[in-house]
Design an enzyme around this catalytic site. Sequence first.
Site: not given
Ligand code: TYM
Length: 342
Positions: A112, A197, A200
């Site tokens: 990023k 991947k 969003k």
């Molecule tokens: P985020 O918002 O990017 O994604 C939320 C969840 O969705 C999963 N995910 C995916 N799984 C499979 N294929 C994909 N293409 C895909 N894109 C996203 C992510 O693995 C995630 O589980 N850092 C985290 C948010 C966060 C968090 C936390 C998660 C902040 N604090 C504490 C768990 C515990 C994030 O950016 O997720």
Amino acid sequence: MTRIFSGVKPTGHLTLGNYLGAVRGWAEVDQHRADALFCVVDLHALTVEHDPARVRRLSRQAATLLLASGLDPERCTVFVQSHVDEHARLSYLLECVATDGEMRRMIQYKEKSALERARGGSVRLSLLTYPVLMAADILAYGADEVPVGEDQTQHVELTRDLAVRFNQRYGHTFTVPRATRPEVAARVMDLQDPTSKMGKSHESGAGIVYLLDEPDAVRKKVMRAVTDSGGEVVYDRGARPGVANLLEILAACEGGDPEELSGAYDSYGTLKKDTAEAVVEVLRPVRERHKELAADPAYVEEVLRAGAERARGMARPTVDAAYRAIGLLPPAAEGPAGGARG
Ligand code: TYM
């Protein structure tokens, strides 16, 4: 009882990757088997260029989508990160345990920050420290398990390292959590670029299925998915990433195993058609429920208020214990002057 924590970041509209990799499992399995908290982690959305009004809108939408996906506030705690001060409070202490080298090794930071620089922008310091805040999210609640997609594995590993280090230095304070992930679709790939991947905010949205896409938009995106030369339907993530991605999506939507499913197809066309319909059916109830809930913002707000209150009560004792353990002087207890001396 097992404690579970996970979260989703409101940096864009939620995708099929978020749903299959994380949210669906939270709703179908996790909230039924554990004491679970699910959080819209809005502070994390401030680590890159952002528009305040959009973050607010997306936070509300993400919370609504979590409920629409089946999270039941009677069974689990749904809340917004910034409503609970303990996350930021604990994050600073963990910054005093983490090292800058550790932060710079994080894959998401490398990717990023490179992207931000390539766009001519500057990199916010919070992008570097983001995984520490994520560790605080998890450790504040004493979570045993963190159900996430594959891309978050490294961050959960770091969380474990910080918990162990803190406990060793300052006395046992934190539960050491572990990541769990779904058997299939832990990494859903972009339909136009199946080596990256499904995120969003990929440059063009053509390879991303959003949870709120209309059925026809979903069909169009899946039917136009990039497949591999060859024509044979085989499950091979390395050599045939496009087809493997479709097989995984189909397997995740219908249940089953991508390798076995591959035997049922002899053309990419039918595989795409079936995958498109399977995705449309999986998303249909989520879209419908979202429509109802979006029409009742007061209900969603009340769920978030009650969720934050419950979450605060759970996090406070652990974070207070961490403050004491690390050497900070506890504030004097309220009460008449000249009371107990310690
Ligand atoms: P985020 O918002 O990017 O994604 C939320 C969840 O969705 C999963 N995910 C995916 N799984 C499979 N294929 C994909 N293409 C895909 N894109 C996203 C992510 O693995 C995630 O589980 N850092 C985290 C948010 C966060 C968090 C936390 C998660 C902040 N604090 C504490 C768990 C515990 C994030 O950016 O997720």
